[in-house]
Design a protein around this motif. Structure first.
Motif, short mmCIF file in Angstrom:
data_model
loop_
_atom_site.label_atom_id
_atom_site.label_comp_id
_atom_site.label_asym_id
_atom_site.label_seq_id
_atom_site.Cartn_x
_atom_site.Cartn_y
_atom_site.Cartn_z
N MET A 40 1.37 -1.00 0.23
CA MET A 40 -0.40 -0.41 0.22
C MET A 40 0.58 1.36 -0.14
O MET A 40 1.14 2.78 -1.17
N LEU A 41 1.60 0.81 0.12
CA LEU A 41 3.00 2.74 0.56
C LEU A 41 4.19 2.45 -0.55
O LEU A 41 4.30 3.91 -1.22
N GLU A 42 3.82 1.70 -1.36
CA GLU A 42 4.66 1.48 -2.69
C GLU A 42 3.69 2.50 -3.38
O GLU A 42 3.33 2.66 -3.90
N GLY A 43 2.15 2.01 -3.58
CA GLY A 43 1.05 2.74 -4.24
C GLY A 43 1.33 4.01 -3.62
O GLY A 43 0.80 4.98 -4.88
N PHE A 44 1.50 4.71 -2.60
CA PHE A 44 1.57 5.64 -2.26
C PHE A 44 2.81 6.43 -3.12
O PHE A 44 2.38 7.28 -2.83
N GLN A 45 3.37 6.20 -3.07
CA GLN A 45 5.18 6.70 -4.19
C GLN A 45 4.91 7.03 -5.49
O GLN A 45 5.71 7.92 -5.41
N ILE A 96 -6.24 7.11 -1.10
CA ILE A 96 -6.68 6.37 -0.35
C ILE A 96 -7.70 5.44 -0.65
O ILE A 96 -7.79 4.49 0.32
N GLU A 97 -8.58 5.86 -1.66
CA GLU A 97 -9.43 4.94 -1.84
C GLU A 97 -8.99 3.31 -2.56
O GLU A 97 -9.35 2.68 -1.70
N ALA A 98 -7.42 3.03 -3.05
CA ALA A 98 -7.32 2.04 -3.42
C ALA A 98 -6.75 1.61 -2.06
O ALA A 98 -6.12 0.21 -2.14
N THR A 99 -6.41 2.16 -1.01
CA THR A 99 -5.98 1.07 0.36
C THR A 99 -7.06 0.86 0.95
O THR A 99 -7.11 -0.33 1.83
N ILE A 100 -7.80 1.39 1.13
CA ILE A 100 -9.30 0.72 1.96
C ILE A 100 -9.83 -0.45 0.65
O ILE A 100 -10.15 -1.11 1.34
N ALA A 103 -7.59 -3.16 1.38
CA ALA A 103 -7.82 -3.47 3.13
C ALA A 103 -8.33 -4.65 2.74
O ALA A 103 -8.77 -5.47 3.01
N ARG A 104 -10.34 -4.78 1.92
CA ARG A 104 -11.13 -5.48 1.66
C ARG A 104 -11.16 -6.27 0.85
O ARG A 104 -11.11 -7.80 1.21
N LEU A 105 -9.78 -6.43 -0.01
CA LEU A 105 -9.35 -7.27 -0.47
C LEU A 105 -8.24 -8.52 0.15
O LEU A 105 -8.81 -9.53 -0.57
N LEU A 150 -2.55 -9.34 -9.30
CA LEU A 150 -3.07 -8.26 -8.48
C LEU A 150 -4.15 -7.37 -9.05
O LEU A 150 -5.08 -7.03 -8.50
N LYS A 151 -3.70 -7.15 -10.69
CA LYS A 151 -4.63 -6.50 -10.93
C LYS A 151 -5.66 -7.12 -11.07
O LYS A 151 -7.42 -6.69 -11.39
N GLY A 152 -6.41 -7.97 -11.48
CA GLY A 152 -6.34 -8.91 -11.94
C GLY A 152 -7.77 -9.61 -10.63
O GLY A 152 -8.92 -10.04 -10.62
N ARG A 153 -7.37 -9.36 -9.99
CA ARG A 153 -7.80 -9.50 -8.12
C ARG A 153 -8.85 -8.35 -7.39
O ARG A 153 -8.99 -7.89 -6.92
N GLY A 154 -8.92 -6.94 -7.77
CA GLY A 154 -8.99 -5.95 -7.41
C GLY A 154 -7.66 -4.52 -7.13
O GLY A 154 -8.71 -3.25 -6.59
N PHE A 155 -6.62 -5.30 -7.27
CA PHE A 155 -5.75 -3.77 -6.31
C PHE A 155 -5.55 -2.79 -7.38
O PHE A 155 -5.59 -3.25 -8.12
#
Length: 198
Positions: A40-45, A96-100, A103-105, A150-155
């Motif tokens: 998740m932090l890498e995504g924010f980067q 932010i929405e991607a991190t939430i 978490a659900r995934l 990961l993309k296929g799973r919805g991340f």
């Protein structure tokens, strides 16, 4: 007095960066929650320098309930608004929405009996992939394959470049450069003596 150890060239002189490199970067992580937090932090980067995230990491942890996936998965639009007003993090709605969502995934995978750490390490058969010590690629076939999955799973925010940076950070890939004392340590070679330790 012994001199500073030889580090990977990207580290530079920033003490925070040096501590991150010396103690965290490339150390194999086998804990599901920590692997998820790092992703998740890498995504924010994305689009920023990693040092920006590193300097705000404790702010992120406070804002995202210690990166407890169960808690983050229950975040609402009110939490999104709170996070968008938090100067301690990178205030980007999509991230932010991607991190939430992440978490659900994570929780959905766990509830199906799929351990996130087992999943992450399955791509390498549980083994650390060791780089050549010379090049630092932006992406590899491994990061491309994991990104697709990961993309296929919805991340979200899990492109091949982000995924490769994450693989390096969590030690699934060891990309310490030849001559770096951490690469020597991983190879079981004697470490140079330096400083008094912290």
């Amino acid at each position: 007095m012994a001199g500073e150890p030889q580090r990977c060239a990207w580290v530079g002189a920033d003490p925070l960066y040096q501590a991150y490199h010396d103690n965290e970067w490339g150390v194999p992580v086998r804990d599901s929650r920590l692997l998820w937090e790092a992703l998740m932090l890498e995504g924010f980067q994305a689009g920023l320098a990693w040092i920006v995230i590193l300097r705000k990491r404790e702010g992120f942890r406070a804002a995202f309930a210690g990166f407890d996936p169960d808690k983050v998965a229950r975040f609402t639009e009110a939490d999104v608004a709170r996070l968008l007003a938090d100067p301690g993090i990178v205030r980007a709605r999509a991230k932010i929405e991607a991190t939430i969502r992440g978490a659900r995934l994570f929780c959905e995978m766990r509830d199906r009996g799929e351990d996130f750490a087992t999943y992450c390490w399955s791509f390498t058969g549980g083994e650390v992939v060791r780089g050549d010590g010379v090049s630092l690629p932006a992406t590899t076939p491994l990061s491309e394959a994991i990104s697709r999955d990961l993309k296929g799973r919805g991340f979200k925010f899990v492109g091949p470049t982000i995924v490769y940076a994450w693989l390096q950070a969590v030690g699934i890939v060891d990309d310490h450069m030849a001559g770096c004392f951490r690469r020597q340590q991983a190879a079981g070679k004697p470490l140079p003596r330096f400083g008094s330790g912290r």
